[in-house]
Design a protein around this motif. Structure first.
Motif, PDB file in Angstrom:
ATOM      1  N   ILE A  24       0.993  -1.431   0.149  1.00  0.00           N
ATOM      2  CA  ILE A  24       0.030  -0.150  -0.043  1.00  0.00           C
ATOM      3  C   ILE A  24       0.870   1.306   0.000  1.00  0.00           C
ATOM      4  O   ILE A  24       0.622   2.119  -0.833  1.00  0.00           O
ATOM      5  CB  ILE A  24      -1.075  -0.151   1.347  1.00  0.00           C
ATOM      6  CG1 ILE A  24      -2.241   0.932   1.022  1.00  0.00           C
ATOM      7  CG2 ILE A  24      -0.257   0.423   2.555  1.00  0.00           C
ATOM      8  CD1 ILE A  24      -3.395   0.053   0.390  1.00  0.00           C
ATOM      9  N   ALA A  25       2.008   1.338   0.528  1.00  0.00           N
ATOM     10  CA  ALA A  25       2.940   2.472   0.830  1.00  0.00           C
ATOM     11  C   ALA A  25       3.460   2.667  -0.704  1.00  0.00           C
ATOM     12  O   ALA A  25       3.465   3.794  -0.884  1.00  0.00           O
ATOM     13  CB  ALA A  25       4.262   1.928   1.808  1.00  0.00           C
ATOM     14  N   TYR A  26       3.958   1.716  -1.563  1.00  0.00           N
ATOM     15  CA  TYR A  26       4.187   1.911  -2.788  1.00  0.00           C
ATOM     16  C   TYR A  26       3.466   2.419  -3.375  1.00  0.00           C
ATOM     17  O   TYR A  26       3.688   3.385  -4.183  1.00  0.00           O
ATOM     18  CB  TYR A  26       4.803   0.516  -3.216  1.00  0.00           C
ATOM     19  CG  TYR A  26       5.554   0.443  -4.522  1.00  0.00           C
ATOM     20  CD1 TYR A  26       6.767   0.666  -4.506  1.00  0.00           C
ATOM     21  CD2 TYR A  26       4.749   0.541  -5.738  1.00  0.00           C
ATOM     22  CE1 TYR A  26       7.721   0.681  -5.864  1.00  0.00           C
ATOM     23  CE2 TYR A  26       5.529   0.692  -6.970  1.00  0.00           C
ATOM     24  CZ  TYR A  26       6.879   0.748  -7.030  1.00  0.00           C
ATOM     25  OH  TYR A  26       7.449   0.805  -8.028  1.00  0.00           O
ATOM     26  N   VAL A  27       2.204   1.962  -3.686  1.00  0.00           N
ATOM     27  CA  VAL A  27       0.965   2.365  -4.599  1.00  0.00           C
ATOM     28  C   VAL A  27       0.646   3.750  -4.165  1.00  0.00           C
ATOM     29  O   VAL A  27       0.360   4.356  -4.912  1.00  0.00           O
ATOM     30  CB  VAL A  27      -0.269   1.388  -4.417  1.00  0.00           C
ATOM     31  CG1 VAL A  27      -1.417   1.895  -5.196  1.00  0.00           C
ATOM     32  CG2 VAL A  27       0.151  -0.085  -4.948  1.00  0.00           C
ATOM     33  N   LEU A  28       0.478   3.861  -2.866  1.00  0.00           N
ATOM     34  CA  LEU A  28      -0.025   5.277  -2.513  1.00  0.00           C
ATOM     35  C   LEU A  28       1.097   6.310  -2.978  1.00  0.00           C
ATOM     36  O   LEU A  28       0.734   7.641  -3.363  1.00  0.00           O
ATOM     37  CB  LEU A  28       0.101   5.368  -0.941  1.00  0.00           C
ATOM     38  CG  LEU A  28      -1.332   4.941  -0.441  1.00  0.00           C
ATOM     39  CD1 LEU A  28      -1.242   4.951   1.214  1.00  0.00           C
ATOM     40  CD2 LEU A  28      -2.368   5.641  -0.620  1.00  0.00           C
ATOM     41  N   ASP A  29       2.570   6.034  -2.803  1.00  0.00           N
ATOM     42  CA  ASP A  29       3.466   6.991  -3.462  1.00  0.00           C
ATOM     43  C   ASP A  29       3.318   7.151  -4.906  1.00  0.00           C
ATOM     44  O   ASP A  29       3.411   8.057  -5.192  1.00  0.00           O
ATOM     45  CB  ASP A  29       4.877   6.269  -2.953  1.00  0.00           C
ATOM     46  CG  ASP A  29       5.984   7.288  -3.290  1.00  0.00           C
ATOM     47  OD1 ASP A  29       5.973   8.256  -2.777  1.00  0.00           O
ATOM     48  OD2 ASP A  29       6.797   7.016  -3.922  1.00  0.00           O
ATOM     49  N   MET A  30       3.172   6.169  -5.687  1.00  0.00           N
ATOM     50  CA  MET A  30       3.033   6.267  -7.104  1.00  0.00           C
ATOM     51  C   MET A  30       1.761   7.097  -7.274  1.00  0.00           C
ATOM     52  O   MET A  30       1.607   7.949  -8.316  1.00  0.00           O
ATOM     53  CB  MET A  30       2.701   4.830  -7.482  1.00  0.00           C
ATOM     54  CG  MET A  30       2.902   5.155  -9.150  1.00  0.00           C
ATOM     55  SD  MET A  30       2.419   3.093  -9.737  1.00  0.00           S
ATOM     56  CE  MET A  30       0.789   3.244  -9.506  1.00  0.00           C
ATOM     57  N   LEU A  31       0.455   6.771  -6.716  1.00  0.00           N
ATOM     58  CA  LEU A  31      -0.527   7.612  -7.127  1.00  0.00           C
ATOM     59  C   LEU A  31      -0.484   9.286  -6.594  1.00  0.00           C
ATOM     60  O   LEU A  31      -0.747  10.180  -7.226  1.00  0.00           O
ATOM     61  CB  LEU A  31      -1.767   6.981  -6.226  1.00  0.00           C
ATOM     62  CG  LEU A  31      -2.205   5.579  -6.909  1.00  0.00           C
ATOM     63  CD1 LEU A  31      -3.340   5.006  -6.078  1.00  0.00           C
ATOM     64  CD2 LEU A  31      -2.318   5.557  -8.476  1.00  0.00           C
ATOM     65  N   ARG A  32       0.252   9.242  -5.527  1.00  0.00           N
ATOM     66  CA  ARG A  32       0.286  10.796  -5.036  1.00  0.00           C
ATOM     67  C   ARG A  32       1.158  11.612  -6.028  1.00  0.00           C
ATOM     68  O   ARG A  32       0.751  12.694  -6.206  1.00  0.00           O
ATOM     69  CB  ARG A  32       1.250  10.789  -3.760  1.00  0.00           C
ATOM     70  CG  ARG A  32       1.054  11.963  -2.849  1.00  0.00           C
ATOM     71  CD  ARG A  32       1.681  11.828  -1.457  1.00  0.00           C
ATOM     72  NE  ARG A  32       0.781  11.101  -0.660  1.00  0.00           N
ATOM     73  CZ  ARG A  32       1.382   9.707  -0.010  1.00  0.00           C
ATOM     74  NH1 ARG A  32       2.513   9.405  -0.333  1.00  0.00           N
ATOM     75  NH2 ARG A  32       0.391   9.099   0.632  1.00  0.00           N
ATOM     76  N   ARG A  33       2.052  11.176  -6.695  1.00  0.00           N
ATOM     77  CA  ARG A  33       2.945  11.718  -7.639  1.00  0.00           C
ATOM     78  C   ARG A  33       2.125  12.123  -8.992  1.00  0.00           C
ATOM     79  O   ARG A  33       2.385  12.847  -9.774  1.00  0.00           O
ATOM     80  CB  ARG A  33       4.255  10.867  -8.219  1.00  0.00           C
ATOM     81  CG  ARG A  33       5.194  11.188  -7.162  1.00  0.00           C
ATOM     82  CD  ARG A  33       6.392  10.263  -7.466  1.00  0.00           C
ATOM     83  NE  ARG A  33       6.710   9.128  -6.921  1.00  0.00           N
ATOM     84  CZ  ARG A  33       6.556   7.724  -7.674  1.00  0.00           C
ATOM     85  NH1 ARG A  33       6.698   8.272  -8.989  1.00  0.00           N
ATOM     86  NH2 ARG A  33       6.781   6.813  -7.170  1.00  0.00           N
TER      87      ARG A  33
END
Ligand code: IMP
Ligand code: MG
Length: 172
Positions: free
Chosen positions: A105-114
């Motif tokens: 979830i941390a990885y996906v959140l980081d990707m979407l946040r960008r």
């Protein structure tokens, strides 16, 4: 298939999903909401959830896969299927089946946040204690469970048990 011991019965799932859905409905009224489900595990939760949320929302899905061992997340996530929709300036609610280490979830959140969403929140049906202990902030949580492996209601063990209408523990 091995027998499964019921951990969270169908009626409890239904009432909790209803509660979360109504909460989301109140929180996102008047906003351009898009729910992003992570395939395949979150599909059942997502479909039940959106039937409760009476808002003009949109949905999309992503498929991701962790590199390395199958049972433990490595934190490096490969995108198997990206979103079809642009999320810039929109209110994004990420829908996940279960948060264990929290690395996925941390990885996906980081990707979407960008991609510059107006807001980015998480709805997780299940959160394991160790993720809760790690201080991961989930916005909507169905149930917190122990650090045991669960199946059903979308969750699998080697692609089996996803169709169970309840969440359970596999008995070997
Ligand atoms: P994390 O990166 O350690 O948080 O792992 C999250 C992902 O691992 C979830 O999206 C699931 O696909 C899978 N997973 C973690 N725990 C379980 C479980 O108990 N049953 C089924 N899948 C699980
Ligand atoms: Mg998953």
């Amino acid at each position: 298939m091995s027998p499964v011991e019921v951990l969270i019965p169908e009626d409890q799932l239904r009432s909790r999903v209803n509660e979360i859905g109504h909460q989301i409905e109140g929180d996102y009224e008047g906003k351009d909401l898009i729910l992003v489900g992570i395939l395949k595990g979150a599909a059942m939760f997502m479909m039940d959830l959106i039937r409760v949320v009476q808002l003009p929302l949109a949905i999309d899905f992503m498929a991701v896969s962790s590199y390395g061992a199958a049972t433990e997340s490595s934190g490096v996530v490969r995108i198997l299927k990206d979103l079809e929709t642009a999320i810039t300036g929109r209110h994004v609610l990420l829908v996940e089946d279960i948060v264990d280490s929290g690395l996925t979830i941390a990885y996906v959140l980081d990707m979407l946040r960008r991609r510059g969403p107006a807001s980015l929140k998480v709805a997780a049906l299940l959160v394991k204690e160790r993720a809760a202990d790690a201080g991961l902030r989930m916005d909507y949580v169905g149930f917190t469970i122990g650090d045991e492996f669960v199946v059903g209601y979308g969750l699998d063990l080697d692609e089996r048990y996803r169709n169970l209408p309840y969440v359970g523990l596999v008995k070997s």
